[in-house]
Design an enzyme around this catalytic site. Structure first.
Site, PDB file in Angstrom:
ATOM      1  N   ASN A 216       0.738  -1.187   0.165  1.00  0.00           N
ATOM      2  CA  ASN A 216       0.120  -0.028  -0.018  1.00  0.00           C
ATOM      3  C   ASN A 216       0.870   1.397  -0.050  1.00  0.00           C
ATOM      4  O   ASN A 216       2.152   1.052   0.057  1.00  0.00           O
ATOM      5  CB  ASN A 216      -1.006  -0.119   1.177  1.00  0.00           C
ATOM      6  CG  ASN A 216      -0.316  -0.027   2.390  1.00  0.00           C
ATOM      7  OD1 ASN A 216       0.503   0.733   2.953  1.00  0.00           O
ATOM      8  ND2 ASN A 216      -0.294  -1.271   3.066  1.00  0.00           N
ATOM      9  N   ASP A 285      -4.242  -6.304   5.289  1.00  0.00           N
ATOM     10  CA  ASP A 285      -5.009  -7.171   6.024  1.00  0.00           C
ATOM     11  C   ASP A 285      -5.104  -8.485   5.449  1.00  0.00           C
ATOM     12  O   ASP A 285      -5.469  -9.353   6.004  1.00  0.00           O
ATOM     13  CB  ASP A 285      -6.430  -6.596   5.952  1.00  0.00           C
ATOM     14  CG  ASP A 285      -6.704  -5.425   6.667  1.00  0.00           C
ATOM     15  OD1 ASP A 285      -6.256  -5.181   7.686  1.00  0.00           O
ATOM     16  OD2 ASP A 285      -7.243  -4.351   6.157  1.00  0.00           O
ATOM     17  N   LYS A 345     -12.617   1.255  16.210  1.00  0.00           N
ATOM     18  CA  LYS A 345     -11.246   0.721  16.403  1.00  0.00           C
ATOM     19  C   LYS A 345     -10.897   0.640  17.849  1.00  0.00           C
ATOM     20  O   LYS A 345     -10.295  -0.322  18.418  1.00  0.00           O
ATOM     21  CB  LYS A 345     -10.153   1.181  15.484  1.00  0.00           C
ATOM     22  CG  LYS A 345     -10.352   0.613  14.248  1.00  0.00           C
ATOM     23  CD  LYS A 345      -9.449   1.504  13.188  1.00  0.00           C
ATOM     24  CE  LYS A 345     -10.223   0.985  11.637  1.00  0.00           C
ATOM     25  NZ  LYS A 345      -9.635   1.609  10.553  1.00  0.00           N
TER      26      LYS A 345
HETATM   27  N1  CTP Z   1      -2.999  -2.973  12.530  1.00  0.00           N
HETATM   28  C1  CTP Z   1      -2.328  -3.930  12.967  1.00  0.00           C
HETATM   29  N2  CTP Z   1      -2.191  -4.981  12.326  1.00  0.00           N
HETATM   30  C2  CTP Z   1      -2.977  -5.460  11.341  1.00  0.00           C
HETATM   31  C3  CTP Z   1      -3.929  -4.421  10.967  1.00  0.00           C
HETATM   32  C4  CTP Z   1      -3.765  -3.077  11.632  1.00  0.00           C
HETATM   33  O1  CTP Z   1      -1.302  -3.932  13.671  1.00  0.00           O
HETATM   34  N3  CTP Z   1      -2.973  -6.668  10.689  1.00  0.00           N
HETATM   35  C5  CTP Z   1      -2.878  -1.853  13.356  1.00  0.00           C
HETATM   36  C6  CTP Z   1      -2.370  -0.546  12.539  1.00  0.00           C
HETATM   37  O2  CTP Z   1      -0.935  -0.566  12.698  1.00  0.00           O
HETATM   38  C7  CTP Z   1      -3.385   0.719  13.278  1.00  0.00           C
HETATM   39  C8  CTP Z   1      -4.413  -0.006  13.622  1.00  0.00           C
HETATM   40  O3  CTP Z   1      -4.264  -1.539  13.625  1.00  0.00           O
HETATM   41  O4  CTP Z   1      -2.668   1.099  14.400  1.00  0.00           O
HETATM   42  C9  CTP Z   1      -5.748   0.230  12.516  1.00  0.00           C
HETATM   43  O5  CTP Z   1      -5.484  -0.267  11.332  1.00  0.00           O
HETATM   44  P1  CTP Z   1      -6.503  -0.187  10.132  1.00  0.00           P
HETATM   45  O6  CTP Z   1      -5.827  -0.872   8.899  1.00  0.00           O
HETATM   46  O7  CTP Z   1      -6.740   1.228   9.955  1.00  0.00           O
HETATM   47  O8  CTP Z   1      -7.809  -0.896  10.671  1.00  0.00           O
HETATM   48  P2  CTP Z   1      -8.541  -2.145  10.618  1.00  0.00           P
HETATM   49  O9  CTP Z   1      -8.645  -2.816  11.755  1.00  0.00           O
HETATM   50  O10 CTP Z   1      -7.516  -3.223   9.353  1.00  0.00           O
HETATM   51  O11 CTP Z   1      -9.699  -1.930  10.052  1.00  0.00           O
HETATM   52  P3  CTP Z   1     -10.398  -1.469   8.624  1.00  0.00           P
HETATM   53  O12 CTP Z   1      -9.455  -2.205   7.486  1.00  0.00           O
HETATM   54  O13 CTP Z   1     -11.540  -1.845   8.528  1.00  0.00           O
HETATM   55  O14 CTP Z   1     -10.111   0.103   8.380  1.00  0.00           O
END
Ligand code: CTP
Length: 410
Positions: A216, A285, A345
């Site tokens: 990304n 993700d 979150k």
């Molecule tokens: N994060 C993490 N590990 C993952 C995904 C996210 O540690 N596999 C952490 C990121 O570093 C950030 C927080 O979680 O501090 C939020 O990540 P974000 O990607 O915005 O949220 P998601 O939980 O993945 O939700 P969504 O994709 O639905 O926005």
């Protein structure tokens, strides 16, 4: 974007003793002045053999002092006047001879005299050694360094590499940018002293085959700025970084990883020994369910290959769910409804604090605006609701987290 003045209002004495590294002191002076510091330059007789006071006068906008008997000072006490006004004395380059003099408390010329005459409690002494590797390694130099450190001096560097004499090794003076970062750090408040801080930063890269992958647009800048700010605030910092092209902040331990699984493997064993965990990484993700051993080829049928995905573990949620978790700060990169998504979150991952920002507006940029979301409510950073560069925001966020940690501990 406005220029950040890291040393606004600071008064420094920059001392130069003899050494070829004097040429780097001119660039250091330029950086200090550009950052808002008022700098008085003092040069020893030996330093004047390497660069002229004219250069340093032009860059500092002040006459250069060299002589303890200079009648230009109304009370004839340059060593007292200079140090009573200064926030710090920086000696760059600090020669082996000057360090030897400081170790003995000798004061036979203006620079060593003012180092001795400075009020130790209020005016830190920062030394940037510069010398040949054999001189550096000599037991006399090492003995003297131990002594000046014991007497409260902060020794910056030295660096390692090619030397003017043609040899290679320890002893070269740090580069001007490195010294600048160390000086700003030395003059910063230390609300995180004694704290260990673990930070994730950047994107992750999920390989599809040996040449392709899913990733990304995260640049890692916010996480790197936070690592620098936390180190300035006195913390011991470990930075687990995805694939980014950013220099490691001074004094920070960096672990490079590629994938989310590698990031989790690096973070988990460290979580127990760190009091604070800040997850800025944009962790993918999903990852391809299997990694192809060889580059996937077009098969001539014009049918694109399907890539089956598996979900990655949530690193932040995993750390926050540990039996004795560190204080966990999450980031939420959203494209809309920032407060609502950030709060969701906060609750879902059971965090004390989530920092929201609008992803598409911030990825790769130097400035940003943040929204702090906790159980009590929301508030913007910068506090005026505008934007600021990422290092300024990182410093404000670190100060805010330190306040919360202090309240928790009380
Ligand atoms: N994060 C993490 N590990 C993952 C995904 C996210 O540690 N596999 C952490 C990121 O570093 C950030 C927080 O979680 O501090 C939020 O990540 P974000 O990607 O915005 O949220 P998601 O939980 O993945 O939700 P969504 O994709 O639905 O926005």
């Amino acid at each position: 974007m406005s220029e950040r003045l890291d040393l606004a209002g600071k008064r420094l004495v920059l001392g130069l003793s003899g050494g070829i590294a004097c040429y780097k002191a001119a660039e250091l002076l330029r950086l200090l002045v550009k950052a808002g510091a008022e700098v008085r330059v003092v040069m020893t007789e030996a330093a004047r053999q390497f660069i002229t006071p004219v250069t340093m006068q032009a860059l500092s906008g002040q006459p250069v002092l060299s002589d303890q008997w200079d009648a230009g000072q109304p009370n004839n006490m340059a060593h007292i006047n200079l140090t009573r006004e200064a926030d710090a004395v920086v000696v760059a380059p600090a020669s082996a001879d000057l360090i030897a003099k400081l170790a003995q408390g000798r004061a036979d010329e203006l620079l060593s005299l003012l180092c001795l005459a400075r009020p130790i409690a209020d005016c830190p002494l920062l030394l940037a050694p510069a010398m040949n590797r054999e001189m550096w390694a000599h037991p006399a130099t090492q003995r003297n360094l131990a002594q000046v450190r014991d007497d409260g001096a902060i020794v910056l560097g030295p660096g390692n590499g090619d030397q003017a004499c043609g040899e290679t090794g320890d002893g070269r003076m740090l580069e001007a940018e490195e010294l600048f970062e160390d000086i700003v750090s030395a003059l910063s408040p230390k609300p995180l002293a004694g704290e260990r801080v673990l930070i994730t930063a950047g994107p992750t890269f999920e390989a599809i085959d040996p040449v392709r992958g899913l990733t990304n647009r995260s640049s890692g800048k916010m996480g790197f700025a936070l690592a620098r700010a936390a180190r300035e605030a006195g913390a011991q910092v470990t930075l687990v970084a995805g694939p980014v092209h950013l220099p490691t902040p001074r004094g920070v331990t960096r672990i490079d990883v590629q994938s989310a699984e590698q990031m989790l493997d690096a973070v988990l064993p460290l979580a127990a020994t760190h009091g604070l965990f800040i997850a800025t990484a944009a962790v993918a993700d999903w990852r391809p369910a299997k990694l192809a051993d060889h580059k996937i080829k077009k098969d001539g049928k014009k049918v694109p290959p399907g890539v089956e995905l598996s979900e990655n573990a949530d690193i932040l949620a995993t750390v926050a769910a540990l039996p004795r978790p560190p204080f966990c700060v999450g980031f939420a990169a959203e494209s809309e409804q920032l407060a609502r998504h950030a709060r969701e979150k906060l609750v879902r991952k059971k965090l004390p604090l989530v920092v929201g920002n609008l992803g598409p507006a911030t990825f790769g940029r130097d400035d940003n605006a943040l929204l702090l979301v906790d159980a009590q409510g929301e508030r913007p950073l910068p506090p005026d609701g505008g934007t600021a560069d990422k290092l300024t925001l990182a410093r404000q966020l670190v100060a805010e987290i330190a306040r919360r940690r202090a309240t928790d501990a009380a």
